[in-house]
Design a protein around this motif. Structure first.
Motif, PDB file in Angstrom:
ATOM      1  N   HIS A 169       0.840  -1.204   0.000  1.00 39.70           N
ATOM      2  CA  HIS A 169       0.000   0.000   0.000  1.00 39.70           C
ATOM      3  C   HIS A 169       0.876   1.255   0.000  1.00 39.70           C
ATOM      4  CE1 HIS A 169      -3.463   2.547   0.770  1.00 39.70           C
ATOM      5  NE2 HIS A 169      -2.731   3.162   1.693  1.00 39.70           N
ATOM      6  N   GLU A 221       2.350   1.791  -3.486  1.00 38.02           N
ATOM      7  CA  GLU A 221       1.345   2.286  -4.435  1.00 38.02           C
ATOM      8  C   GLU A 221       0.989   3.746  -4.157  1.00 38.02           C
ATOM      9  OE1 GLU A 221      -1.921  -0.438  -4.072  1.00 38.02           O
ATOM     10  OE2 GLU A 221      -0.856  -2.053  -5.112  1.00 38.02           O
ATOM     11  N   SER A 222       0.816   4.076  -2.885  1.00 42.74           N
ATOM     12  CA  SER A 222       0.460   5.452  -2.527  1.00 42.74           C
ATOM     13  C   SER A 222       1.589   6.420  -2.820  1.00 42.74           C
ATOM     14  CB  SER A 222       0.083   5.542  -1.056  1.00 42.74           C
ATOM     15  OG  SER A 222      -1.127   4.868  -0.829  1.00 42.74           O
ATOM     16  N   ALA A 230       3.765   6.078  -5.191  1.00 44.36           N
ATOM     17  CA  ALA A 230       3.784   6.245  -6.641  1.00 44.36           C
ATOM     18  C   ALA A 230       2.717   7.242  -7.082  1.00 44.36           C
ATOM     19  CB  ALA A 230       3.569   4.904  -7.326  1.00 44.36           C
ATOM     20  N   LEU A 231       1.595   7.251  -6.369  1.00 44.83           N
ATOM     21  CA  LEU A 231       0.491   8.149  -6.702  1.00 44.83           C
ATOM     22  C   LEU A 231       0.734   9.576  -6.201  1.00 44.83           C
ATOM     23  CD1 LEU A 231      -2.417   8.335  -7.873  1.00 44.83           C
ATOM     24  CD2 LEU A 231      -3.229   7.784  -5.587  1.00 44.83           C
ATOM     25  N   HIS A 232       1.242   9.711  -4.972  1.00 43.10           N
ATOM     26  CA  HIS A 232       1.373  11.022  -4.341  1.00 43.10           C
ATOM     27  C   HIS A 232       2.786  11.591  -4.389  1.00 43.10           C
ATOM     28  CE1 HIS A 232      -2.655  10.515  -2.816  1.00 43.10           C
ATOM     29  NE2 HIS A 232      -2.315   9.418  -2.159  1.00 43.10           N
ATOM     30  N   GLY A 272       4.330  13.605   0.388  1.00 45.07           N
ATOM     31  CA  GLY A 272       3.716  12.343  -0.054  1.00 45.07           C
ATOM     32  C   GLY A 272       3.815  11.277   1.030  1.00 45.07           C
TER      33      GLY A 272
END
Length: 159
Positions: free
Chosen positions: A40, A43-44, A46-48, A54
């Motif tokens: 998690h 993934e987060s 990579a997104l933020h 971030g």
């Protein structure tokens, strides 16, 4: 072969805290929980983005370490608890055996044997002490009591 992604220091510290908090959890669940949180976080990030902002956002999404650890299943107590050393034989059981043997010598007094039988039964039911000695005293006391009663009955019948 894939390697684990490098996390910012805030995430690494969070994961280390989580691993310590899950130390008392069931091993398989601990490994699965850590893997899910790492996934998690990756993934987060990579997104933020993997900067401090971030990382803080990922930590906010994950929530407190204590909340995750509280939801885990504790490890079985049998595996975690060390085996206690054998305790010495309680003096009560030694005296119980001494009295049982004395009841054989004093079999003409069935009260001693009856007292041994009752005391041995009480000790056995309590679960405390040396069960082997208690059972031995119970058998010896019962034999002595039966012998005393048989001697009394034969004496009465004989006349």
């Amino acid at each position: 072969m894939t390697t684990a992604p490098a996390f910012p220091p805030l995430i690494e510290a969070y994961l280390a805290d989580l691993e310590r908090a899950l130390a008392a959890s069931e091993p398989r669940e601990r490994a699965e929980t850590l893997a899910a949180v790492r996934e998690h976080a990756a993934e987060s990030l990579a997104l933020h983005g993997s900067d401090d902002a971030g990382a803080r956002r990922v930590l906010d999404e994950l929530g407190p370490v204590d909340a995750i650890a509280a939801a885990s299943t504790p490890a079985p107590a049998a595996a975690a608890a060390p085996v206690a050393p054998a305790s010495p034989t309680p003096a009560a059981d030694v005296w119980l055996v001494v009295l049982a043997v004395a009841s054989l010598a004093l079999f003409v007094i069935p009260l001693v044997a009856a007292a041994v039988v009752v005391w041995a039964l009480v000790r056995l039911r309590s679960g405390a002490g040396n069960r082997g000695l208690q059972k031995f005293a119970l058998v010896v006391g019962a034999v002595s009591f039966v012998g005393a009663v048989a001697l009394f009955v034969s004496h009465v019948l004989a006349g």
